[in-house]
Design a protein around this motif. Structure first.
Motif, PDB file in Angstrom:
ATOM      1  N   GLU A  52       0.840  -1.205   0.000  1.00  0.00           N
ATOM      2  CA  GLU A  52       0.000   0.000   0.000  1.00  0.00           C
ATOM      3  C   GLU A  52       0.872   1.250   0.000  1.00  0.00           C
ATOM      4  O   GLU A  52       0.619   2.200  -0.745  1.00  0.00           O
ATOM      5  CB  GLU A  52      -0.919   0.007   1.223  1.00  0.00           C
ATOM      6  CG  GLU A  52      -1.829   1.230   1.281  1.00  0.00           C
ATOM      7  CD  GLU A  52      -2.617   1.331   2.575  1.00  0.00           C
ATOM      8  OE1 GLU A  52      -3.475   2.244   2.662  1.00  0.00           O
ATOM      9  OE2 GLU A  52      -2.382   0.524   3.493  1.00  0.00           O
ATOM     10  N   PHE A  53       1.905   1.231   0.818  1.00  0.00           N
ATOM     11  CA  PHE A  53       2.815   2.368   0.907  1.00  0.00           C
ATOM     12  C   PHE A  53       3.551   2.556  -0.421  1.00  0.00           C
ATOM     13  O   PHE A  53       3.698   3.671  -0.911  1.00  0.00           O
ATOM     14  CB  PHE A  53       3.792   2.150   2.053  1.00  0.00           C
ATOM     15  CG  PHE A  53       4.740   3.292   2.305  1.00  0.00           C
ATOM     16  CD1 PHE A  53       4.392   4.607   2.035  1.00  0.00           C
ATOM     17  CD2 PHE A  53       6.002   3.050   2.840  1.00  0.00           C
ATOM     18  CE1 PHE A  53       5.268   5.658   2.286  1.00  0.00           C
ATOM     19  CE2 PHE A  53       6.881   4.087   3.089  1.00  0.00           C
ATOM     20  CZ  PHE A  53       6.518   5.388   2.809  1.00  0.00           C
ATOM     21  N   VAL A  56       1.351   4.222  -2.927  1.00  0.00           N
ATOM     22  CA  VAL A  56       1.232   5.656  -2.648  1.00  0.00           C
ATOM     23  C   VAL A  56       2.466   6.397  -3.156  1.00  0.00           C
ATOM     24  O   VAL A  56       2.360   7.475  -3.769  1.00  0.00           O
ATOM     25  CB  VAL A  56       1.033   5.897  -1.136  1.00  0.00           C
ATOM     26  CG1 VAL A  56       1.272   7.359  -0.775  1.00  0.00           C
ATOM     27  CG2 VAL A  56      -0.368   5.480  -0.719  1.00  0.00           C
ATOM     28  N   LYS A 167       2.961   6.897   7.842  1.00  0.00           N
ATOM     29  CA  LYS A 167       1.682   7.513   8.195  1.00  0.00           C
ATOM     30  C   LYS A 167       1.454   8.809   7.442  1.00  0.00           C
ATOM     31  O   LYS A 167       0.353   9.061   6.935  1.00  0.00           O
ATOM     32  CB  LYS A 167       1.626   7.756   9.705  1.00  0.00           C
ATOM     33  CG  LYS A 167       0.285   8.296  10.192  1.00  0.00           C
ATOM     34  CD  LYS A 167       0.272   8.433  11.711  1.00  0.00           C
ATOM     35  CE  LYS A 167      -1.085   8.971  12.190  1.00  0.00           C
ATOM     36  NZ  LYS A 167      -1.115   9.095  13.678  1.00  0.00           N
ATOM     37  N   LEU A 170       0.648   8.164   3.679  1.00  0.00           N
ATOM     38  CA  LEU A 170      -0.683   7.564   3.536  1.00  0.00           C
ATOM     39  C   LEU A 170      -1.760   8.611   3.796  1.00  0.00           C
ATOM     40  O   LEU A 170      -2.790   8.646   3.101  1.00  0.00           O
ATOM     41  CB  LEU A 170      -0.835   6.385   4.495  1.00  0.00           C
ATOM     42  CG  LEU A 170       0.108   5.198   4.264  1.00  0.00           C
ATOM     43  CD1 LEU A 170      -0.078   4.147   5.358  1.00  0.00           C
ATOM     44  CD2 LEU A 170      -0.118   4.571   2.894  1.00  0.00           C
ATOM     45  N   TRP A 171      -1.531   9.480   4.777  1.00  0.00           N
ATOM     46  CA  TRP A 171      -2.499  10.533   5.103  1.00  0.00           C
ATOM     47  C   TRP A 171      -2.629  11.515   3.938  1.00  0.00           C
ATOM     48  O   TRP A 171      -3.740  11.871   3.534  1.00  0.00           O
ATOM     49  CB  TRP A 171      -2.067  11.277   6.369  1.00  0.00           C
ATOM     50  CG  TRP A 171      -3.159  12.075   7.019  1.00  0.00           C
ATOM     51  CD1 TRP A 171      -3.962  11.684   8.037  1.00  0.00           C
ATOM     52  CD2 TRP A 171      -3.578  13.407   6.662  1.00  0.00           C
ATOM     53  NE1 TRP A 171      -4.858  12.690   8.350  1.00  0.00           N
ATOM     54  CE2 TRP A 171      -4.646  13.747   7.520  1.00  0.00           C
ATOM     55  CE3 TRP A 171      -3.159  14.326   5.710  1.00  0.00           C
ATOM     56  CZ2 TRP A 171      -5.297  14.984   7.447  1.00  0.00           C
ATOM     57  CZ3 TRP A 171      -3.805  15.551   5.629  1.00  0.00           C
ATOM     58  CH2 TRP A 171      -4.860  15.871   6.491  1.00  0.00           C
ATOM     59  N   ASP A 173      -2.086  11.068   0.830  1.00  0.00           N
ATOM     60  CA  ASP A 173      -2.736  10.428  -0.305  1.00  0.00           C
ATOM     61  C   ASP A 173      -4.233  10.211  -0.055  1.00  0.00           C
ATOM     62  O   ASP A 173      -5.064  10.469  -0.927  1.00  0.00           O
ATOM     63  CB  ASP A 173      -2.059   9.092  -0.596  1.00  0.00           C
ATOM     64  CG  ASP A 173      -2.607   8.402  -1.831  1.00  0.00           C
ATOM     65  OD1 ASP A 173      -2.285   8.858  -2.952  1.00  0.00           O
ATOM     66  OD2 ASP A 173      -3.369   7.425  -1.688  1.00  0.00           O
ATOM     67  N   LYS A 174      -4.574   9.778   1.143  1.00  0.00           N
ATOM     68  CA  LYS A 174      -5.965   9.440   1.462  1.00  0.00           C
ATOM     69  C   LYS A 174      -6.886  10.653   1.422  1.00  0.00           C
ATOM     70  O   LYS A 174      -8.033  10.559   0.950  1.00  0.00           O
ATOM     71  CB  LYS A 174      -6.026   8.782   2.841  1.00  0.00           C
ATOM     72  CG  LYS A 174      -7.433   8.357   3.259  1.00  0.00           C
ATOM     73  CD  LYS A 174      -7.409   7.609   4.588  1.00  0.00           C
ATOM     74  CE  LYS A 174      -8.802   7.162   4.988  1.00  0.00           C
ATOM     75  NZ  LYS A 174      -8.786   6.396   6.268  1.00  0.00           N
TER      76      LYS A 174
END
Length: 245
Positions: A52-53, A56, A167, A170-171, A173-174
């Motif tokens: 997942e990382f 991203v 973190k 991911l933040w 990108d989300k």
């Protein structure tokens, strides 16, 4: 057209500090959201083991080699990056231009009080700079809508996210679709601590010879366990090199 090289399947931009600073200016003047990631070997290894990382990172608009280890890996792979582009210095270079270019920063992350102190110090260092909001990195999932609303209401166009990898990436990108005014989001790791003076940066000699990591290890021996990733990173780079042959 981006010019990148793969380091353990992470695309790193072949770019100088001057070019990266100019690229951020172009991002700010655009009409869309862009993410900037500043990996060192530890972050590259995190991406290697976290699909997942890694996904991203592959979606990021600019990836600069924050760690000298990433630059050395590119040399091992015979596809050299021109120089180290330290995330802290990259942000400082944007701040030197901030008043003239209309940059408006929001500092998000680190321990309570650190972002505020960093903002205070940067306003003193760069008179006239617009740091339009801050929030620490201690929050729950339920707090996020209010944080996003605060960022949006601040009218910031550059968001510095200091939540630690992965973190922060991911933040960024989300929540990119919920931040319509942000043009550049940069994962800055411990840079707010450095700006605040909470963590002392390595002397210039250590920076120039690529031993900033060693200085941090001397100052913070508790980082020793994290440093064990470096020999693993080198081994993986050599495996990639000889696998390609």
């Amino acid at each position: 057209m981006r010019d990148t090289i793969n380091v353990l399947d992470v695309p790193v931009d072949r770019i100088t500090m001057e070019e990266a600073t100019r690229r951020i200016s172009e991002f700010v003047n655009s009409t869309t959201y862009h993410t900037v990631i500043t990996p060192n070997p530890e972050i590259v290894m995190l991406a290697k083991d976290n699909p997942e990382f890694k996904a991203v990172m592959k979606r990021a608009d600019l990836i600069v080699p924050d760690g000298i280890g990433v630059v050395l890996a590119s040399k091992i792979l015979k596809n050299s990056l021109p120089e180290r582009v330290a995330g802290f210095d990259l942000v400082q270079n944007t701040m030197k231009q901030a008043v003239d270019k209309g940059y408006r920063y929001y500092f998000f992350g680190s321990k309570p009080g650190v972002a505020d102190l960093a903002a205070e110090k940067m306003r003193s260092t760069y008179p006239g700079i617009q740091i339009v909001g801050t929030h620490d990195g201690y929050f729950t999932e339920e707090d996020i809508p209010a944080i996003i609303e605060e960022i949006n209401n601040s009218n910031a166009n550059i968001l510095l996210v200091a939540l630690g990898a992965p973190k922060q990436e991911l933040w960024m990108d989300k929540y990119k679709d919920q931040l319509p005014h942000i043009r550049v989001a940069i994962g800055v790791g411990g840079s707010l601590d450095g700006m605040a003076g909470v963590v002392k940066r390595a002397p210039e000699f250590f920076q120039k010879v690529g031993l900033e990591w060693f200085y941090r290890l001397m100052m913070q021996p508790t980082r020793a366990k994290r440093m064990l990733v470096l020999p693993k990173f080198v081994m993986e780079v050599y495996k990639e090199k000889y696998h390609k042959k």
